[in-house]
Design an enzyme around this catalytic site. Structure first.
Site, mmCIF file in Angstrom:
data_model
loop_
_atom_site.group_PDB
_atom_site.id
_atom_site.type_symbol
_atom_site.label_atom_id
_atom_site.label_comp_id
_atom_site.label_asym_id
_atom_site.label_seq_id
_atom_site.Cartn_x
_atom_site.Cartn_y
_atom_site.Cartn_z
ATOM 1 N N ARG A 148 128.004 18.197 24.231
ATOM 2 C CA ARG A 148 128.167 19.625 23.663
ATOM 3 C C ARG A 148 129.722 19.913 24.289
ATOM 4 N NH1 ARG A 148 125.016 21.727 28.444
ATOM 5 N NH2 ARG A 148 125.007 23.436 27.839
ATOM 6 N N ASP A 182 124.392 31.910 35.362
ATOM 7 C CA ASP A 182 124.097 31.139 34.896
ATOM 8 C C ASP A 182 122.759 31.323 34.923
ATOM 9 O OD1 ASP A 182 122.813 29.019 33.224
ATOM 10 O OD2 ASP A 182 124.445 26.679 33.724
ATOM 11 N N LYS A 192 131.223 28.885 27.944
ATOM 12 C CA LYS A 192 130.067 29.073 29.108
ATOM 13 C C LYS A 192 131.309 27.474 29.455
ATOM 14 C CE LYS A 192 125.892 27.460 26.839
ATOM 15 N NZ LYS A 192 124.801 27.508 26.546
ATOM 16 N N HIS A 193 130.837 26.522 30.542
ATOM 17 C CA HIS A 193 130.596 27.694 31.338
ATOM 18 C C HIS A 193 131.453 28.098 32.658
ATOM 19 C CE1 HIS A 193 127.188 25.548 30.230
ATOM 20 N NE2 HIS A 193 126.414 26.011 30.422
ATOM 21 N N HIS A 216 121.244 22.210 36.773
ATOM 22 C CA HIS A 216 120.201 22.093 36.943
ATOM 23 C C HIS A 216 118.781 21.620 38.013
ATOM 24 C CE1 HIS A 216 121.125 22.262 32.276
ATOM 25 N NE2 HIS A 216 120.663 23.789 32.753
ATOM 26 N N ARG A 257 117.572 25.516 20.824
ATOM 27 C CA ARG A 257 116.091 26.345 20.750
ATOM 28 C C ARG A 257 115.138 26.045 19.225
ATOM 29 N NH1 ARG A 257 117.994 24.193 25.772
ATOM 30 N NH2 ARG A 257 118.973 25.649 26.610
ATOM 31 N N ASP A 264 120.295 29.908 23.438
ATOM 32 C CA ASP A 264 121.238 29.043 23.295
ATOM 33 C C ASP A 264 120.634 27.641 21.875
ATOM 34 O OD1 ASP A 264 122.506 28.278 25.972
ATOM 35 O OD2 ASP A 264 120.122 28.916 26.469
#
Length: 365
Positions: free
Chosen positions: A162, A275, A192-193, A205, A94, A86
């Site tokens: 985002r 996901d 996504k998503h 999450h 990352r 990602d």
């Protein structure tokens, strides 16, 4: 069993060659624990070869280290295995400074679009060409971007900046430019998503978001960018409960939403990834979550946290992919290979100068 047979017969070359075939791999993408594979991980991945791997910050320290880790993953299961990450820009990167560049959040390009559509399209394509060049250098060939969820006033900030815009047309236009930029740099994208996380008022999450909007409303907004990018090679589901579409099952577990909405209404034909199956939005054992996702219509499961005990449970639960899923997987793998092979040549330093100039007043690149 076949791996053990080859070891007993002292035919590692035979096992490695057969293990490169995609039909030998299992419809799961795994993470790993740290900066290098443990002996157990290496053995586990050889005996239960996943379709691909996904990297996180815990796996990325220096360029040399990431290249070594990527090579180890490919040594375990085959040279052409997809390596995902990602690397969106903004809050979700990352690969972090000072080793790698810091990139603007997607929303910045939406702001620019409002003033100059052509400039925004070119800048975001350039942005993702540069990102792709960094990934390609490391051997990473799939980026889980773009996010084509909408910015919504009541939406949880887990999406926030985002997202590219609150306007579906802007999101569709810029989302296509992201995919073009990545592919020109030799890296495939994942939208996504699907079918749209923007209205979720909680972080998936942590818990399961509930969205009560009606189909017509969703079609005109959340679903619209996904319709515009329906020809993308891959999409990732959102763990979302759309009560008026399926009051019982979240998207990842909903055969009704995957078939009626994603496949037939949005008309998305590419590979569908879940996901992360370890997210708290989902319930049940990790093995049950994996089975439920594939039975609902996900082609591949995604398990990110690198927990070996959980990966073993996934391996025990792993069902065989059906023929339709196998076909989509083969198309996706060929697409990833073709994108890497057809990478364009460009001067990254020149692109960085161009991006920096274009972002003045919006972001300090």
């Amino acid at each position: 069993k076949f791996a053990k047979f080859c070891e007993v017969k002292n035919k590692p070359a035979l096992w490695l060659e057969i293990n490169r075939c995609s039909w030998m791999k299992n419809p799961i993408i795994f993470g790993c624990q740290g900066l290098a594979l443990t002996a157990y991980e290496r053995s586990f991945f050889r005996e239960f070869p996943p379709l691909g791997f996904i990297l996180f910050k815990r796996n990325c320290s220096t360029k040399t280290q990431v290249i070594s880790l990527v090579n180890s993953l490919r040594d375990a299961v085959g040279e052409k295995v997809p390596i995902l990450i990602d690397q969106e820009g903004g809050r979700v990167q990352r690969l972090s400074p000072p080793i790698w560049n810091i990139y603007p959040p997607a929303e910045v390009f939406g702001f620019i679009f409002n003033a100059d559509k052509g400039k925004a399209r070119q800048l975001i394509k350039t942005n993702y060409q540069i990102i792709a060049s960094e990934l390609f250098e490391l051997g990473i060939n799939v980026n889980c971007a773009p996010v084509i969820d909408l910015i919504e006033k009541r939406g949880h900030p887990v999406i926030g900046d985002r997202a590219l815009s609150s306007d579906p047309k802007i999101v569709g236009a810029l989302g296509k430019a992201v995919v073009e930029g990545l592919e020109s740099g030799g890296v495939s994208g994942v939208i996504k998503h699907i079918p749209g996380h923007g209205r979720a008022e909680v972080d998936s999450h942590e818990s399961l978001p509930t969205i009560d909007s009606c189909l017509d409303d969703l079609l005109s907004r959340e679903f619209s960018p996904f319709i515009q990018l329906r020809l993308a090679a891959a999409a990732m589901t959102g763990h979302l409960l759309f009560t008026k579409l399926d009051p019982t099952h979240p998207v990842t577990f909903s055969n009704k939403i995957i078939n009626d909405v994603i496949r037939n209404l949005i008309k998305f034909e590419g590979i569908l990834l879940s996901d992360d199956l370890s997210m708290n939005a989902l319930s049940g054992s990790i093995g049950d979550r994996y089975i439920n996702a594939l039975e609902a219509g996900c082609d591949v499961g995604l398990h990110c946290n690198g927990n070996v005990q959980e990966m073993e449970l996934v391996a025990k639960a792993c069902p065989a992919a059906n023929n339709v899923a196998k076909s989509r997987i083969e198309v996706f793998l060929k697409k990833v290979e073709n994108v890497s092979d057809s990478r364009e040549t460009f001067d990254v330093d020149e692109l960085k100068v161009s991006l920096s100039e274009g972002l003045k007043g919006f972001f300090n690149f």
